[in-house]
Enzyme design. Structure first.
Site, PDB file in Angstrom:
ATOM      1  N   TYR A  98       0.853  -1.216   0.000  1.00  0.00           N
ATOM      2  CA  TYR A  98       0.000   0.000   0.000  1.00  0.00           C
ATOM      3  C   TYR A  98       0.881   1.256   0.000  1.00  0.00           C
ATOM      4  O   TYR A  98       0.487   2.306  -0.502  1.00  0.00           O
ATOM      5  CB  TYR A  98      -0.950  -0.037   1.193  1.00  0.00           C
ATOM      6  CG  TYR A  98      -2.172   0.842   1.034  1.00  0.00           C
ATOM      7  CD1 TYR A  98      -3.088   0.615   0.013  1.00  0.00           C
ATOM      8  CD2 TYR A  98      -2.406   1.908   1.908  1.00  0.00           C
ATOM      9  CE1 TYR A  98      -4.206   1.421  -0.134  1.00  0.00           C
ATOM     10  CE2 TYR A  98      -3.533   2.714   1.769  1.00  0.00           C
ATOM     11  CZ  TYR A  98      -4.425   2.461   0.749  1.00  0.00           C
ATOM     12  OH  TYR A  98      -5.525   3.262   0.614  1.00  0.00           O
ATOM     13  N   LYS A 151      -2.854   8.503   3.095  1.00  0.00           N
ATOM     14  CA  LYS A 151      -4.066   8.338   3.921  1.00  0.00           C
ATOM     15  C   LYS A 151      -3.825   8.837   5.354  1.00  0.00           C
ATOM     16  O   LYS A 151      -4.736   9.350   5.999  1.00  0.00           O
ATOM     17  CB  LYS A 151      -4.531   6.882   3.925  1.00  0.00           C
ATOM     18  CG  LYS A 151      -5.081   6.376   2.592  1.00  0.00           C
ATOM     19  CD  LYS A 151      -6.327   7.107   2.145  1.00  0.00           C
ATOM     20  CE  LYS A 151      -6.995   6.418   0.959  1.00  0.00           C
ATOM     21  NZ  LYS A 151      -8.046   7.254   0.337  1.00  0.00           N
TER      22      LYS A 151
HETATM   23  P1  NDP Z   1     -12.786   3.946  -7.865  1.00  0.00           P
HETATM   24  O1  NDP Z   1     -11.710   3.656  -8.865  1.00  0.00           O
HETATM   25  O2  NDP Z   1     -14.113   3.378  -8.129  1.00  0.00           O
HETATM   26  O3  NDP Z   1     -12.923   5.507  -7.624  1.00  0.00           O
HETATM   27  C1  NDP Z   1     -11.817   6.367  -7.587  1.00  0.00           C
HETATM   28  C2  NDP Z   1     -12.288   7.699  -8.073  1.00  0.00           C
HETATM   29  O4  NDP Z   1     -11.256   8.687  -7.925  1.00  0.00           O
HETATM   30  C3  NDP Z   1     -12.684   7.699  -9.551  1.00  0.00           C
HETATM   31  O5  NDP Z   1     -14.004   8.144  -9.682  1.00  0.00           O
HETATM   32  C4  NDP Z   1     -11.715   8.699 -10.177  1.00  0.00           C
HETATM   33  O6  NDP Z   1     -12.307   9.462 -11.206  1.00  0.00           O
HETATM   34  C5  NDP Z   1     -11.413   9.592  -8.995  1.00  0.00           C
HETATM   35  N1  NDP Z   1     -10.229  10.406  -9.216  1.00  0.00           N
HETATM   36  C6  NDP Z   1      -8.926  10.031  -9.290  1.00  0.00           C
HETATM   37  N2  NDP Z   1      -8.153  11.100  -9.554  1.00  0.00           N
HETATM   38  C7  NDP Z   1      -8.982  12.179  -9.632  1.00  0.00           C
HETATM   39  C8  NDP Z   1      -8.791  13.566  -9.884  1.00  0.00           C
HETATM   40  N3  NDP Z   1      -7.570  14.092 -10.098  1.00  0.00           N
HETATM   41  N4  NDP Z   1      -9.868  14.378  -9.894  1.00  0.00           N
HETATM   42  C9  NDP Z   1     -11.102  13.884  -9.682  1.00  0.00           C
HETATM   43  N5  NDP Z   1     -11.356  12.579  -9.446  1.00  0.00           N
HETATM   44  C10 NDP Z   1     -10.305  11.740  -9.423  1.00  0.00           C
HETATM   45  O7  NDP Z   1     -12.182   3.403  -6.467  1.00  0.00           O
HETATM   46  P2  NDP Z   1     -12.744   3.378  -4.977  1.00  0.00           P
HETATM   47  O8  NDP Z   1     -14.207   3.531  -4.949  1.00  0.00           O
HETATM   48  O9  NDP Z   1     -12.115   2.183  -4.364  1.00  0.00           O
HETATM   49  O10 NDP Z   1     -12.042   4.653  -4.330  1.00  0.00           O
HETATM   50  C11 NDP Z   1     -12.754   5.687  -3.661  1.00  0.00           C
HETATM   51  C12 NDP Z   1     -12.042   6.061  -2.373  1.00  0.00           C
HETATM   52  O11 NDP Z   1     -12.141   4.990  -1.446  1.00  0.00           O
HETATM   53  C13 NDP Z   1     -10.546   6.356  -2.518  1.00  0.00           C
HETATM   54  O12 NDP Z   1     -10.190   7.422  -1.669  1.00  0.00           O
HETATM   55  C14 NDP Z   1      -9.921   5.061  -2.017  1.00  0.00           C
HETATM   56  O13 NDP Z   1      -8.589   5.228  -1.562  1.00  0.00           O
HETATM   57  C15 NDP Z   1     -10.872   4.760  -0.873  1.00  0.00           C
HETATM   58  N6  NDP Z   1     -10.803   3.413  -0.325  1.00  0.00           N
HETATM   59  C16 NDP Z   1     -10.923   2.317  -1.141  1.00  0.00           C
HETATM   60  C17 NDP Z   1     -10.851   1.052  -0.628  1.00  0.00           C
HETATM   61  C18 NDP Z   1     -10.968  -0.145  -1.511  1.00  0.00           C
HETATM   62  O14 NDP Z   1     -10.539  -1.241  -1.098  1.00  0.00           O
HETATM   63  N7  NDP Z   1     -11.535  -0.030  -2.697  1.00  0.00           N
HETATM   64  C19 NDP Z   1     -10.644   0.826   0.819  1.00  0.00           C
HETATM   65  C20 NDP Z   1     -10.581   2.032   1.604  1.00  0.00           C
HETATM   66  C21 NDP Z   1     -10.636   3.282   1.031  1.00  0.00           C
HETATM   67  P3  NDP Z   1     -11.930   9.195 -12.770  1.00  0.00           P
HETATM   68  O15 NDP Z   1     -12.078   7.697 -12.966  1.00  0.00           O
HETATM   69  O16 NDP Z   1     -12.933  10.000 -13.504  1.00  0.00           O
HETATM   70  O17 NDP Z   1     -10.525   9.643 -12.915  1.00  0.00           O
END
Ligand code: NDP
Length: 258
Positions: A158, A165
């Site tokens: 990670y 984070k």
């Molecule tokens: P997704 O890939 O589904 O979502 C990530 C999102 O971040 C996408 O919609 C992407 O948009 C957006 N993003 C990235 N860079 C930018 C930027 N510069 N501007 C605007 N949007 C941006 O993944 P998750 O749902 O897993 O992630 C959501 C959150 O949850 C994150 O903070 C992640 O670290 C956190 N999280 C996830 C876990 C997991 O196991 N999945 C566990 C704990 C926390 P686009 O595709 O349009 O670039």
């Protein structure tokens, strides 16, 4: 809880597809009667979002482009929200990014650029969005971000995202102090591993993390987007009105296991 969020205007960021944590959040908020405003970055995400909203009968107040790595883009998005919606009561921050190379192997190999990028998109974006959201949360409000256990402990692979984070969770506490005077609360959910686009494609050894949850977590299972969505709804709603600066684990209890 139908009606819990009626009359509340909530901004939801970070929907890339139906597996996104933010989509779980949007569903919980919709069922609770919230009016939803969505931000997206990629055109492809906008198309997916539009399709999801149509399929699920969700009529958004507004969908607006927002690249969280750009102050201008964030300012323009909130200016449009202010003009078209007026007041908002909540912000669900659910975005993060790090280069794939920085999510495997040794943390010590992280480049300056990789370190900056991960912190910029995954942690500073909360500060920048909170600053803009504050001006539109004139009736008080709630901001909720998404974190992970790698902020508190070393989770193999990670790496730089764990450090970002940790910065995100510290930012939650400092923002809670600044915005508390205006009755704006700031909290985080620390979710267990969920198979989303970012997680599957980004973090090396992700399957091992999932397996460890199933074997070791008190609930002996993983969590899903809907569970994180409901906990985020709680933090965005008046049910949590006395809670700020907090990180709530939605991880089947994995974080208590030694
Ligand atoms: P997704 O890939 O589904 O979502 C990530 C999102 O971040 C996408 O919609 C992407 O948009 C957006 N993003 C990235 N860079 C930018 C930027 N510069 N501007 C605007 N949007 C941006 O993944 P998750 O749902 O897993 O992630 C959501 C959150 O949850 C994150 O903070 C992640 O670290 C956190 N999280 C996830 C876990 C997991 O196991 N999945 C566990 C704990 C926390 P686009 O595709 O349009 O670039």
């Amino acid at each position: 809880m139908p009606g819990l969020m009626s009359g509340k205007n909530i901004v939801v960021t970070g929907i890339a597809n139906s597996r996104s944590i933010a989509w779980g959040i949007a569903k919980s908020l919709h069922e609770a009667g919230a009016n939803l405003i969505f931000t997206y970055r990629k055109e492809r995400s906008f198309q997916k979002l539009t399709q999801l909203l149509d399929e699920n009968g969700v009529k958004p107040l507004l969908c607006v482009a927002c690249d969280v790595s750009s102050d201008e883009s964030i300012a323009a998005a909130f200016a449009e929200i202010k003009e078209k919606v007026g007041v908002i009561h909540g912000l669900a921050h659910s975005v993060a990014f790090a280069e794939k190379d920085d999510l495997q192997g040794e943390f010590v190999a992280t480049t300056r650029e990789g370190f900056q990028l991960a912190h910029d998109v995954s942690a500073y974006s909360l500060v920048a969005m909170a600053r803009e959201a504050r001006g539109v949360m004139t009736e008080g409000g709630s901001i909720v971000t998404q974190s992970y256990l790698g902020a508190e402990r070393m989770v193999r692979n990670y790496n730089v995202m764990g450090v970002a984070k940790a910065s995100l969770e510290a930012s939650v506490r400092y923002l809670a102090e600044d915005l508390g005077k205006e009755q704006i609360r700031v909290n985080a959910i620390s979710a267990g591993p969920i198979r989303t686009l970012s997680a599957k494609g980004g973090v090396a050894g992700f399957n091992d993390i999932i397996t460890a949850m199933e074997e070791k977590a008190p609930l002996r299972r993983n969590v899903d987007q809907d569970e994180v969505g409901d906990a985020t709804l709680f933090l965005l709603s008046r049910l949590s009105r006395g809670v700020t600066g907090e990180v709530i684990h939605v991880d089947s209890g994995f974080h208590i296991v030694g």
